[in-house]
Design a protein around this motif. Structure first.
Motif, PDB file in Angstrom:
ATOM      1  N   GLU A   1       0.840  -1.206   0.000  1.00  0.00           N
ATOM      2  CA  GLU A   1       0.000   0.000   0.000  1.00  0.00           C
ATOM      3  C   GLU A   1       0.875   1.256   0.000  1.00  0.00           C
ATOM      4  O   GLU A   1       0.640   2.181   0.782  1.00  0.00           O
ATOM      5  CB  GLU A   1      -0.937  -0.009   1.218  1.00  0.00           C
ATOM      6  N   PHE A   2       1.860   1.279  -0.884  1.00  0.00           N
ATOM      7  CA  PHE A   2       2.762   2.432  -0.930  1.00  0.00           C
ATOM      8  C   PHE A   2       2.024   3.691  -1.372  1.00  0.00           C
ATOM      9  O   PHE A   2       2.342   4.793  -0.922  1.00  0.00           O
ATOM     10  CB  PHE A   2       3.930   2.140  -1.869  1.00  0.00           C
ATOM     11  N   ILE A   3       1.067   3.536  -2.261  1.00  0.00           N
ATOM     12  CA  ILE A   3       0.210   4.652  -2.668  1.00  0.00           C
ATOM     13  C   ILE A   3      -1.244   4.229  -2.505  1.00  0.00           C
ATOM     14  O   ILE A   3      -1.543   3.045  -2.375  1.00  0.00           O
ATOM     15  CB  ILE A   3       0.478   5.097  -4.125  1.00  0.00           C
ATOM     16  N   SER A   4      -2.155   5.204  -2.540  1.00  0.00           N
ATOM     17  CA  SER A   4      -3.586   4.918  -2.370  1.00  0.00           C
ATOM     18  C   SER A   4      -4.219   4.515  -3.705  1.00  0.00           C
ATOM     19  O   SER A   4      -3.610   4.674  -4.770  1.00  0.00           O
ATOM     20  CB  SER A   4      -4.295   6.155  -1.819  1.00  0.00           C
ATOM     21  N   GLU A   5      -5.432   4.023  -3.651  1.00  0.00           N
ATOM     22  CA  GLU A   5      -6.168   3.670  -4.868  1.00  0.00           C
ATOM     23  C   GLU A   5      -6.383   4.897  -5.747  1.00  0.00           C
ATOM     24  O   GLU A   5      -6.285   4.819  -6.976  1.00  0.00           O
ATOM     25  CB  GLU A   5      -7.512   3.034  -4.511  1.00  0.00           C
ATOM     26  N   ASP A   6      -6.704   6.027  -5.131  1.00  0.00           N
ATOM     27  CA  ASP A   6      -6.910   7.263  -5.907  1.00  0.00           C
ATOM     28  C   ASP A   6      -5.618   7.695  -6.589  1.00  0.00           C
ATOM     29  O   ASP A   6      -5.640   8.117  -7.763  1.00  0.00           O
ATOM     30  CB  ASP A   6      -7.420   8.388  -5.005  1.00  0.00           C
ATOM     31  N   GLU A   7      -4.492   7.601  -5.878  1.00  0.00           N
ATOM     32  CA  GLU A   7      -3.210   7.961  -6.486  1.00  0.00           C
ATOM     33  C   GLU A   7      -2.889   7.038  -7.653  1.00  0.00           C
ATOM     34  O   GLU A   7      -2.429   7.486  -8.716  1.00  0.00           O
ATOM     35  CB  GLU A   7      -2.097   7.893  -5.433  1.00  0.00           C
ATOM     36  N   GLU A   8      -3.141   5.756  -7.453  1.00  0.00           N
ATOM     37  CA  GLU A   8      -2.899   4.783  -8.522  1.00  0.00           C
ATOM     38  C   GLU A   8      -3.737   5.114  -9.753  1.00  0.00           C
ATOM     39  O   GLU A   8      -3.236   5.128 -10.888  1.00  0.00           O
ATOM     40  CB  GLU A   8      -3.242   3.375  -8.028  1.00  0.00           C
TER      41      GLU A   8
ATOM     42  N   GLU B   1      -4.084   7.023 -15.322  1.00  0.00           N
ATOM     43  CA  GLU B   1      -4.799   7.895 -16.266  1.00  0.00           C
ATOM     44  C   GLU B   1      -3.825   8.831 -16.985  1.00  0.00           C
ATOM     45  O   GLU B   1      -3.929   9.031 -18.204  1.00  0.00           O
ATOM     46  CB  GLU B   1      -5.862   8.706 -15.521  1.00  0.00           C
ATOM     47  N   LEU B   2      -2.875   9.384 -16.250  1.00  0.00           N
ATOM     48  CA  LEU B   2      -1.884  10.270 -16.859  1.00  0.00           C
ATOM     49  C   LEU B   2      -0.965   9.494 -17.807  1.00  0.00           C
ATOM     50  O   LEU B   2      -0.609   9.978 -18.887  1.00  0.00           O
ATOM     51  CB  LEU B   2      -1.067  10.966 -15.778  1.00  0.00           C
TER      52      LEU B   2
ATOM     53  N   LEU C   1       4.328  -9.649  -5.129  1.00  0.00           N
ATOM     54  CA  LEU C   1       4.172  -8.201  -5.180  1.00  0.00           C
ATOM     55  C   LEU C   1       2.684  -7.851  -5.202  1.00  0.00           C
ATOM     56  O   LEU C   1       2.037  -7.964  -6.246  1.00  0.00           O
ATOM     57  CB  LEU C   1       4.856  -7.633  -6.435  1.00  0.00           C
ATOM     58  N   PRO C   2       2.130  -7.441  -4.077  1.00  0.00           N
ATOM     59  CA  PRO C   2       0.729  -7.029  -4.069  1.00  0.00           C
ATOM     60  C   PRO C   2       0.518  -5.758  -4.898  1.00  0.00           C
ATOM     61  O   PRO C   2       1.463  -5.020  -5.194  1.00  0.00           O
ATOM     62  CB  PRO C   2       0.450  -6.756  -2.579  1.00  0.00           C
ATOM     63  N   ARG C   3      -0.713  -5.527  -5.264  1.00  0.00           N
ATOM     64  CA  ARG C   3      -1.060  -4.301  -5.980  1.00  0.00           C
ATOM     65  C   ARG C   3      -0.693  -3.078  -5.135  1.00  0.00           C
ATOM     66  O   ARG C   3      -0.917  -3.061  -3.928  1.00  0.00           O
ATOM     67  CB  ARG C   3      -2.563  -4.308  -6.277  1.00  0.00           C
ATOM     68  N   ARG C   4      -0.074  -2.094  -5.759  1.00  0.00           N
ATOM     69  CA  ARG C   4       0.358  -0.822  -5.160  1.00  0.00           C
ATOM     70  C   ARG C   4       1.519  -0.995  -4.167  1.00  0.00           C
ATOM     71  O   ARG C   4       1.757  -0.134  -3.339  1.00  0.00           O
ATOM     72  CB  ARG C   4      -0.804  -0.075  -4.499  1.00  0.00           C
TER      73      ARG C   4
END
Length: 302
Positions: free
Chosen positions: A60-67, A72-73, A236-239
């Motif tokens: 959980e290094f970054i949040s779902e919103d950050e991901e 998107e970018l 490697l888990p997601r994020r």
């Protein structure tokens, strides 16, 4: 596709040619809590383990919103075909690895969305002085047969630490070793704590008969196996963010196999410069110039 040489993907293999045979399952699984590679239950190494240094993994290094915002970018820019069914976006200097030549070329820096990622990495114990000079985004899809063969990242240009952020789906980093060295395995003393018996010594284990509880002592020695016969899975888990350094960087090759790509997966890999391009190195000035460009965070894919 972008395959060349011996590499291939499902697109270039086509419906007639059979896909390469699947790789066997990994023998060990890395445990982030203990730093041990533990023998998998159905492998010949069940009940055995060994220290596996050089891996730092944080979930959980970054949040779902950050991901979501990052992906998107990314998708606003073109993804170029790469080998083994992958697509890529490169942000880095122009390199000729064969001739060991390096120049800025059209490199204008890391992308703007990476500024916050790099800032967050400073809080990681192994990344306090990590200054990335290159970023590579890789897009994996199961329908393309995306994968990457066991390999070492270049040692001439890239430094001690390889940093990867795993997005959109979980996967497995498979570690293998070509060394002729012998690896020393130790029995795990208990299922509860997963601790190793003291390295370099014998482990005394007690068992008891049902009747009379007569003590029976026996001795179990450490086990020696060739390093090249062992593979280690790092989940490697997601994020999650993973850092390879030390032995995991220089002794063990890393790979991603087709069987571990079940959904779209994006990997962001950051690399730092080697000692030759760092303070006191032969090409220190070039390294300073490239790092200044990189950390402007104004880049587009090259």
């Amino acid at each position: 596709c972008g395959c060349s040489g011996i590499r291939s993907c499902l697109l270039c293999e086509g419906p007639v040619q059979a896909a390469p045979p699947p790789q066997g399952e990994d023998h060990f699984t890395y445990c982030p809590a203990t730093g041990l590679a533990k023998g998998n239950e159905h492998s010949e190494f069940a009940g055995w383990a060994f220290p596996f240094p050089g891996v730092f993994l944080t979930e959980e290094f970054i949040s779902e919103d950050e991901e979501s915002n990052i992906v998107e970018l990314m998708d606003q820019d073109d993804w170029k075909p790469s080998q083994s069914g992958r697509k890529k976006q490169d942000y880095g200097p122009k390199v000729n690895f064969k001739k060991q030549r390096l120049k800025a070329g059209s490199f204008t820096g890391l992308p703007s969305f990476s500024r916050n990622i790099v800032a967050q990495m400073e809080a990681c114990s192994v990344l306090g002085d990590f200054f990335p000079v290159e970023q590579c985004n890789l897009d994996y899809m199961p329908e393309r047969g995306s994968a990457i063969d066991p390999h070492f990242d270049d040692w001439w240009l890239w430094g001690e630490r390889l940093v990867s952020l795993n997005l959109l789906s979980s996967t497995v980093l498979s570690m293998s070793c070509d060394s002729e060295d012998t690896l020393q395995l130790f029995p795990i003393s208990s299922k509860e704590n997963g601790e190793l018996s003291p390295p370099g010594s014998l482990t005394r284990i007690s068992a008891y008969k049902t009747l009379g509880k007569e003590g029976i002592n026996y001795v179990l020695s450490p086990r020696l196996v060739p390093s090249k016969e062992v593979t280690v899975a790092i989940h490697l888990p997601r994020r999650s963010l993973v850092v390879l350094h030390g032995d995991a960087r220089y002794k063990w090759k890393h790979a991603i196999y087709r069987r571990h790509i079940e959904h779209r997966r994006i990997c962001i890999t950051f690399r730092e410069l080697s000692a030759e391009f760092s303070a006191g190195g032969r090409q220190e000035e070039l390294g300073k110039k490239l790092l200044e460009i990189a950390l402007s965070f104004q880049g587009r894919p090259v």
